[in-house]
Each structure stands twice: as structure tokens, then as C-alpha cells.
Design an enzyme around this catalytic site. Structure first.
Site, PDB file in Angstrom:
ATOM      1  N   ASP A  12       0.893  -1.161   0.000  1.00 11.25           N
ATOM      2  CA  ASP A  12       0.000   0.000   0.000  1.00 11.25           C
ATOM      3  C   ASP A  12       0.931   1.211   0.000  1.00 11.25           C
ATOM      4  O   ASP A  12       1.743   1.372   0.920  1.00 11.25           O
ATOM      5  CB  ASP A  12      -0.851  -0.064   1.277  1.00 11.25           C
ATOM      6  CG  ASP A  12      -1.702   1.176   1.477  1.00 11.25           C
ATOM      7  OD1 ASP A  12      -1.530   2.180   0.755  1.00 11.25           O
ATOM      8  OD2 ASP A  12      -2.535   1.134   2.397  1.00 11.25           O
ATOM      9  N   ASN A  26      -7.361  13.219  -9.809  1.00  6.12           N
ATOM     10  CA  ASN A  26      -8.208  13.710 -10.908  1.00  6.12           C
ATOM     11  C   ASN A  26      -7.987  15.216 -11.047  1.00  6.12           C
ATOM     12  O   ASN A  26      -7.277  15.819 -10.242  1.00  6.12           O
ATOM     13  CB  ASN A  26      -9.683  13.365 -10.664  1.00  6.12           C
ATOM     14  CG  ASN A  26     -10.193  13.944  -9.360  1.00  6.12           C
ATOM     15  OD1 ASN A  26     -10.136  15.159  -9.144  1.00  6.12           O
ATOM     16  ND2 ASN A  26     -10.654  13.087  -8.466  1.00  6.12           N
ATOM     17  N   VAL A  35      -6.272   4.939  -5.148  1.00  2.00           N
ATOM     18  CA  VAL A  35      -5.073   5.341  -4.416  1.00  2.00           C
ATOM     19  C   VAL A  35      -5.218   6.775  -3.904  1.00  2.00           C
ATOM     20  O   VAL A  35      -4.700   7.119  -2.833  1.00  2.00           O
ATOM     21  CB  VAL A  35      -3.820   5.131  -5.300  1.00  2.00           C
ATOM     22  CG1 VAL A  35      -3.724   6.115  -6.444  1.00  2.00           C
ATOM     23  CG2 VAL A  35      -2.559   5.153  -4.468  1.00  2.00           C
ATOM     24  N   ASP A  36      -5.939   7.598  -4.637  1.00  2.00           N
ATOM     25  CA  ASP A  36      -6.185   8.989  -4.244  1.00  2.00           C
ATOM     26  C   ASP A  36      -6.910   9.040  -2.892  1.00  2.00           C
ATOM     27  O   ASP A  36      -6.490   9.753  -1.958  1.00  2.00           O
ATOM     28  CB  ASP A  36      -7.040   9.637  -5.344  1.00  2.00           C
ATOM     29  CG  ASP A  36      -7.119  11.144  -5.265  1.00  2.00           C
ATOM     30  OD1 ASP A  36      -6.406  11.742  -4.439  1.00  2.00           O
ATOM     31  OD2 ASP A  36      -7.907  11.726  -6.042  1.00  2.00           O
ATOM     32  N   SER A 119      -3.477   5.564 -13.837  1.00  2.00           N
ATOM     33  CA  SER A 119      -4.558   5.382 -14.841  1.00  2.00           C
ATOM     34  C   SER A 119      -5.053   3.953 -15.011  1.00  2.00           C
ATOM     35  O   SER A 119      -5.982   3.737 -15.796  1.00  2.00           O
ATOM     36  CB  SER A 119      -4.147   5.908 -16.243  1.00  2.00           C
ATOM     37  OG  SER A 119      -4.285   7.286 -16.323  1.00  2.00           O
ATOM     38  N   GLY A 121      -6.507   1.912 -12.884  1.00  2.00           N
ATOM     39  CA  GLY A 121      -7.632   1.502 -12.039  1.00  2.00           C
ATOM     40  C   GLY A 121      -8.925   2.037 -12.626  1.00  2.00           C
ATOM     41  O   GLY A 121      -9.349   1.639 -13.716  1.00  2.00           O
ATOM     42  N   TYR A 123      -9.526   4.656 -14.198  1.00  2.00           N
ATOM     43  CA  TYR A 123      -9.387   5.294 -15.516  1.00  2.00           C
ATOM     44  C   TYR A 123      -9.201   4.296 -16.662  1.00  2.00           C
ATOM     45  O   TYR A 123      -9.194   4.688 -17.823  1.00  2.00           O
ATOM     46  CB  TYR A 123      -8.267   6.338 -15.488  1.00  2.00           C
ATOM     47  CG  TYR A 123      -8.675   7.663 -14.858  1.00  2.00           C
ATOM     48  CD1 TYR A 123      -9.966   7.863 -14.374  1.00  2.00           C
ATOM     49  CD2 TYR A 123      -7.777   8.722 -14.762  1.00  2.00           C
ATOM     50  CE1 TYR A 123     -10.348   9.075 -13.802  1.00  2.00           C
ATOM     51  CE2 TYR A 123      -8.144   9.937 -14.200  1.00  2.00           C
ATOM     52  CZ  TYR A 123      -9.431  10.118 -13.718  1.00  2.00           C
ATOM     53  OH  TYR A 123      -9.797  11.328 -13.162  1.00  2.00           O
TER      54      TYR A 123
HETATM   55  N1  AR6 Z   1      -1.415   1.766  -2.916  1.00  2.00           N
HETATM   56  C1  AR6 Z   1      -0.881   1.513  -4.126  1.00  2.00           C
HETATM   57  N2  AR6 Z   1      -1.611   1.368  -5.248  1.00  2.00           N
HETATM   58  C2  AR6 Z   1      -2.962   1.459  -5.127  1.00  2.00           C
HETATM   59  C3  AR6 Z   1      -3.604   1.721  -3.892  1.00  2.00           C
HETATM   60  C4  AR6 Z   1      -2.766   1.885  -2.753  1.00  2.00           C
HETATM   61  N3  AR6 Z   1      -3.277   2.153  -1.554  1.00  2.00           N
HETATM   62  N4  AR6 Z   1      -4.940   1.759  -4.112  1.00  2.00           N
HETATM   63  C5  AR6 Z   1      -5.136   1.521  -5.428  1.00  2.00           C
HETATM   64  N5  AR6 Z   1      -3.947   1.326  -6.031  1.00  2.00           N
HETATM   65  P1  AR6 Z   1      -6.729   4.258  -9.313  1.00  2.00           P
HETATM   66  P2  AR6 Z   1      -6.590   5.869 -11.785  1.00  2.00           P
HETATM   67  C6  AR6 Z   1      -3.650   1.053  -7.442  1.00  2.00           C
HETATM   68  O1  AR6 Z   1      -8.108   3.828  -9.639  1.00  2.00           O
HETATM   69  O2  AR6 Z   1      -6.910   4.680 -12.614  1.00  2.00           O
HETATM   70  C7  AR6 Z   1      -9.570   8.216  -8.210  1.00  2.00           C
HETATM   71  O3  AR6 Z   1     -10.914   8.286  -7.849  1.00  2.00           O
HETATM   72  C8  AR6 Z   1      -4.739   0.443  -8.283  1.00  2.00           C
HETATM   73  O4  AR6 Z   1      -4.827  -0.958  -8.066  1.00  2.00           O
HETATM   74  O5  AR6 Z   1      -6.425   4.653  -7.924  1.00  2.00           O
HETATM   75  O6  AR6 Z   1      -5.467   6.771 -12.212  1.00  2.00           O
HETATM   76  C9  AR6 Z   1      -9.013   9.580  -8.599  1.00  2.00           C
HETATM   77  O7  AR6 Z   1      -9.563  10.619  -7.836  1.00  2.00           O
HETATM   78  C10 AR6 Z   1      -4.218   0.761  -9.680  1.00  2.00           C
HETATM   79  O8  AR6 Z   1      -3.193  -0.184 -10.026  1.00  2.00           O
HETATM   80  O9  AR6 Z   1      -6.281   5.537 -10.251  1.00  2.00           O
HETATM   81  C11 AR6 Z   1      -9.392   9.689 -10.042  1.00  2.00           C
HETATM   82  O10 AR6 Z   1     -10.719  10.134 -10.186  1.00  2.00           O
HETATM   83  C12 AR6 Z   1      -3.567   2.126  -9.504  1.00  2.00           C
HETATM   84  O11 AR6 Z   1      -3.383   2.296  -8.090  1.00  2.00           O
HETATM   85  C13 AR6 Z   1      -9.284   8.270 -10.538  1.00  2.00           C
HETATM   86  O12 AR6 Z   1      -9.459   7.442  -9.391  1.00  2.00           O
HETATM   87  C14 AR6 Z   1      -4.375   3.289 -10.038  1.00  2.00           C
HETATM   88  O13 AR6 Z   1      -5.757   3.087  -9.772  1.00  2.00           O
HETATM   89  C15 AR6 Z   1      -7.916   7.975 -11.116  1.00  2.00           C
HETATM   90  O14 AR6 Z   1      -7.924   6.703 -11.692  1.00  2.00           O
END
Ligand code: AR6
Length: 170
Positions: A12, A26, A35-36, A119, A121, A123
């Protein structure tokens, strides 16, 4: 050697004690899921307060804040592209996220960086293609800064596999 300075880590990202972690945010920079959400929860409300003053962030760019209650000193907030099939400059924009984060880290003299798979997850960017871009841009940044160390965080098994394949390609 650049390869010795890339680490794949199942973790994490909010637990990592590095100079900076990267947030896949975002355009509002005001929090979200994935992750955000995890970063804002772990950093505490002071992070959101600082983000309010930043006025958002265009896709492909990056902005810096402090890490507050995180073990990391700083957060580099970048906004990855939403995947719309690949014909909307998604690859270029994702590469720009990595480049702008590495450039910001260099300007601030930050040497240990941890990044999520931006991007891939919510996105919807395909993980294999995203990993190839992440690895290519990471290698370029490592070649340019001998002091830099990069952790590519694998939050799930598919992400680890995609990074391993990308690292083995060349
Ligand atoms: N630690 C490390 N990686 C993580 C964690 C964590 N705690 N949680 C998720 N991931 P995403 P995006 C991974 O969806 O696709 C948000 O709502 C996850 O498995 O977090 O860029 C923002 O506000 C994936 O591999 O980001 C935006 O609206 C990666 O992080 C939107 O999501 C990215 O997944 C951005 O979407």
C-alpha cells in the site's frame, strides 16, 4: 546501472517512507477513490486543505504538496488520462505524467520516489501498455539522475505481472 534502482514492491503506497509518493489524482485534486482516496485518508485533512489552494491540475501535469501524516515527506499529484480506446493521446498523456513527476522530483532534489500504476484503475488504461510506458519513462529518469531510486508499487498481481513483463522486454 539503472535496473538496480527500480524496485517492484507489493504494498500500500501510503505506508512507504520515501521522499515522495505519487498520487493518481483527478483534475480537481480534491480527492476521490482508489489510491487517491487512500492517500487523503492517510495524510489527513491538511492535505485536502493544501490541495484546495492548488486550483486543480491538467491531465498529464503534476503538482507537489507536503505529505502531512504520511511517512512520505511529499506527495506528487498527477492526473492520468482516462482510457477512451487509445486514439485520444492516452499513451502520450500517461508518459507526460511520469515525465512531469520525475522533473518535479528533480527540481525539489527528491531522490526516493514511489509510484502507483497511474490510470490503470478507475481510468481503465490497459495494465500491460501502461507498464511499458512506466518502465520506459522510469529508465529514462534513472539514466538522467544517478542518485534517483524508484519503487513501482504493485497493488495487485496483474500489475506486478505487467511490470515484470515490461522489465523483461529489453
Ligand atoms: N497503494 C498503491 N496502489 C494502489 C492503492 C494503494 N493504496 N490503491 C489503489 N492502487 P486508481 P486511476 C492502485 O483507480 O486509474 C480516483 O478516484 C490500483 O490498483 O487509484 O489513475 C481519482 O480521484 C491501480 O493499479 O487511479 C481519479 O478520479 C492504480 O493504483 C481516478 O481514481 C491506479 O488506480 C484515477 O484513476
Amino acid at each position: 546501472m539503472t535496473e538496480e534502482r527500480i524496485e517492484l514492491l507489493d504494498s500500500d503506497i501510503t505506508t512507504l517512507k520515501v521522499d515522495a509518493i505519487v498520487n493518481a489524482a483527478n483534475n480537481s485534486l480534491l480527492g476521490g477513490g482508489g489510491v487517491d482516496g487512500a492517500i487523503h485518508r492517510a495524510a489527513g485533512p491538511e492535505l485536502l486543505a493544501e490541495c484546495f489552494g492548488l486550483g486543480g491540475c491538467p491531465t498529464g501535469k503534476a503538482k507537489i504538496t507536503k505529505g502531512y501524516r504520511l511517512p512520505a515527506r511529499f506527495v506528487l499529484h498527477t492526473v492520468g488520462p482516462v482510457w477512451h480506446g487509445g486514439d485520444h493521446s492516452e499513451a502520450e498523456l500517461l508518459a507526460a505524467c511520469y515525465r512531469n513527476c520525475f522533473a518535479l522530483a528533480a527540481r525539489q532534489h527528491l531522490t526516493t520516489l514511489a509510484l502507483p500504476a497511474i490510470s490503470t484503475g478507475v481510468y481503465g488504461f490497459p495494465k500491460e501498455a501502461a507498464a511499458i510506458i512506466a518502465v520506459r519513462e522510469t529508465r529514462a529518469a534513472l539514466a538522467a539522475r544517478p542518485e534517483l531510486k524508484v519503487i513501482l508499487v504493485c497493488f495487485n498481481e496483474e500489475t506486478r505481472r505487467a511490470y515484470e513483463e515490461a522489465l523483461n522486454r529489453s
